[in-house]
Design a protein around this motif. Structure first.
Motif, PDB file in Angstrom:
ATOM      1  N   ASN A 141       0.806  -1.216   0.000  1.00  0.00           N
ATOM      2  CA  ASN A 141       0.000   0.000   0.000  1.00  0.00           C
ATOM      3  C   ASN A 141       0.840   1.267   0.000  1.00  0.00           C
ATOM      4  O   ASN A 141       0.344   2.343  -0.333  1.00  0.00           O
ATOM      5  CB  ASN A 141      -0.941   0.009   1.215  1.00  0.00           C
ATOM      6  CG  ASN A 141      -2.094  -0.954   1.043  1.00  0.00           C
ATOM      7  OD1 ASN A 141      -2.578  -1.160  -0.071  1.00  0.00           O
ATOM      8  ND2 ASN A 141      -2.549  -1.560   2.128  1.00  0.00           N
ATOM      9  N   ARG A 144       0.818   3.300  -3.347  1.00  0.00           N
ATOM     10  CA  ARG A 144      -0.449   3.659  -4.007  1.00  0.00           C
ATOM     11  C   ARG A 144      -0.416   5.050  -4.627  1.00  0.00           C
ATOM     12  O   ARG A 144      -1.016   5.296  -5.671  1.00  0.00           O
ATOM     13  CB  ARG A 144      -1.603   3.606  -2.999  1.00  0.00           C
ATOM     14  CG  ARG A 144      -2.024   2.219  -2.581  1.00  0.00           C
ATOM     15  CD  ARG A 144      -3.146   2.301  -1.573  1.00  0.00           C
ATOM     16  NE  ARG A 144      -2.736   3.086  -0.406  1.00  0.00           N
ATOM     17  CZ  ARG A 144      -3.581   3.718   0.394  1.00  0.00           C
ATOM     18  NH1 ARG A 144      -4.882   3.715   0.128  1.00  0.00           N
ATOM     19  NH2 ARG A 144      -3.136   4.381   1.442  1.00  0.00           N
ATOM     20  N   TYR A 222      -3.050  -2.972  -7.689  1.00  0.00           N
ATOM     21  CA  TYR A 222      -4.110  -2.415  -6.853  1.00  0.00           C
ATOM     22  C   TYR A 222      -5.512  -2.555  -7.433  1.00  0.00           C
ATOM     23  O   TYR A 222      -6.494  -2.331  -6.727  1.00  0.00           O
ATOM     24  CB  TYR A 222      -3.832  -0.921  -6.599  1.00  0.00           C
ATOM     25  CG  TYR A 222      -2.490  -0.670  -5.960  1.00  0.00           C
ATOM     26  CD1 TYR A 222      -2.107  -1.319  -4.791  1.00  0.00           C
ATOM     27  CD2 TYR A 222      -1.582   0.223  -6.538  1.00  0.00           C
ATOM     28  CE1 TYR A 222      -0.865  -1.085  -4.217  1.00  0.00           C
ATOM     29  CE2 TYR A 222      -0.343   0.458  -5.965  1.00  0.00           C
ATOM     30  CZ  TYR A 222       0.008  -0.210  -4.803  1.00  0.00           C
ATOM     31  OH  TYR A 222       1.230   0.015  -4.234  1.00  0.00           O
ATOM     32  N   ASN A 230      -6.827   6.488  -6.782  1.00  0.00           N
ATOM     33  CA  ASN A 230      -5.520   6.902  -6.260  1.00  0.00           C
ATOM     34  C   ASN A 230      -4.872   7.945  -7.160  1.00  0.00           C
ATOM     35  O   ASN A 230      -4.217   8.887  -6.680  1.00  0.00           O
ATOM     36  CB  ASN A 230      -4.589   5.696  -6.130  1.00  0.00           C
ATOM     37  CG  ASN A 230      -5.025   4.735  -5.040  1.00  0.00           C
ATOM     38  OD1 ASN A 230      -5.814   5.079  -4.163  1.00  0.00           O
ATOM     39  ND2 ASN A 230      -4.524   3.516  -5.096  1.00  0.00           N
TER      40      ASN A 230
END
Length: 250
Positions: A141, A144, A222, A230
Motif C-alpha cells: 500500500n 499507491r 491495486y 488513487n
C-alpha cells in the motif's frame, strides 16, 4: 554471525562526468562483504578508463551493447552472487562510507532493508529529501500514491527478486520493487539516509511515458478502480506540490 554478501550493481553508458563518484561511494564502504559489478553499455566517452582506474575495487565488469537500462540491469542480476541486491546506477551514491555496515549491523536477516534518499542535481548541490518520503512501514500500500522508496535506497534479498519486465522501458523498477515487497516476510526500516540520487534521469525526460507505465503497473497491483481513485489524489497532490515548490524532482 555470518555477514551477508551484498551485490552492488552499477549500470552505466557514456557517463564519464559522474561514474567516478558512484564507484568511490561503493569502494569506500567499511562493510567487508561486498561484490561490485559494473554493467557498461559499451561506452565511448572515457567511462571505461575511469572504470579501469578502479579495477581492484570491482569484481565484474561487463561492457557490451544492451537493449536499454533494464536489459543491462538484468545482466547484472544474472551475474550477481550476493545474498542481497542493491542497484546503484551511475551518478547515484551510497550515502556515506558506513551506510552498508550500519544497515547489516546486529540485525536479523530481513528480506528487505530500506531508507531515505537525498537528491542532488547536476552540480552536486543538495536538493533535499524526495517528495515521496520513505514510509514508517513499507508494504504494497505504500506505493499507491507514488514510488515511496527509490531503487537506490532498497536492499532486497536476491532469492525474492525477479528479472525486470522488458515491456516497461522507464518504470520497470517500480514493478520489480512491488513484486519483491509482495513476497517479503520481513521488511526493515533503517530510519536513516542510505542513498544520494542524481535527479533528471530518463523518466523525467520522457515523463508522459513514465507516468503511463506507472499507471499500468499500479493497476496490476491495486486493481482498476482503486488505482483510478488513487491517481485522482496523486494529480491533486502533484498540482499542490508544483504550486508550492515550482518544480518536481521525483
Amino acid at each position: 554471525m555470518k555477514k551477508p554478501l551484498l551485490s552492488v550493481i552499477t549500470v552505466v553508458f557514456n557517463n564519464v562526468k559522474h561514474i567516478e563518484r558512484t564507484i568511490k561511494s561503493v569502494a569506500q564502504q567499511t562493510y567487508p562483504n561486498i561484490e561490485y559489478l559494473i554493467i557498461d553499455g559499451k561506452s565511448t566517452d572515457g567511462t571505461l578508463a575511469i572504470i579501469e582506474k578502479y579495477k581492484e575495487n570491482i569484481d565484474i565488469v561487463l561492457s557490451e551493447p544492451d537493449k536499454g537500462i533494464y536489459d543491462a540491469m538484468n545482466k547484472g542480476l544474472k551475474l550477481a552472487k550476493g545474498d542481497y541486491i542493491l542497484f546503484m546506477n551511475s551518478g547515484d551514491e551510497i550515502y556515506d562510507k558506513n551506510t552498508v555496515a550500519t544497515i547489516f549491523k546486529d540485525q536479523a536477516f530481513a528480506d528487505i532493508y530500506y531508507g531515505e534518499t537525498e537528491m542532488i542535481d547536476e552540480d552536486l548541490i543538495n536538493q533535499g529529501q524526495r517528495r515521496h518520503k520513505a514510509p514508517e512501514r513499507l508494504d504494497l500500500n505504500s506505493f499507491r500514491f507514488g514510488m515511496s522508496v527509490s531503487h537506490q535506497a532498497i536492499y532486497i534479498k536476491k532469492s525474492i527478486t525477479k528479472f525486470y519486465d522488458p515491456q516497461y522501458q522507464l518504470s520497470a523498477d517500480i514493478d520489480w520493487i512491488l513484486d519483491a515487497i509482495s513476497k517479503a516476510k520481513t521488511i526493515m526500516n533503517t530510519k536513516m539516509y542510505v542513498a544520494k540520487y542524481l535527479i533528471g534521469g530518463m523518466s523525467k525526460k520522457r515523463q508522459r511515458q513514465s507516468l503511463l507505465e506507472r499507471y499500468q503497473i499500479f493497476k496490476k497491483y491495486y486493481g482498476f478502480f482503486p488505482n483510478l481513485f488513487n491517481h485522482v489524489i496523486i494529480a491533486f497532490k502533484l498540482a499542490f506540490y508544483y504550486l508550492k515548490k515550482g518544480k518536481t524532482n521525483d
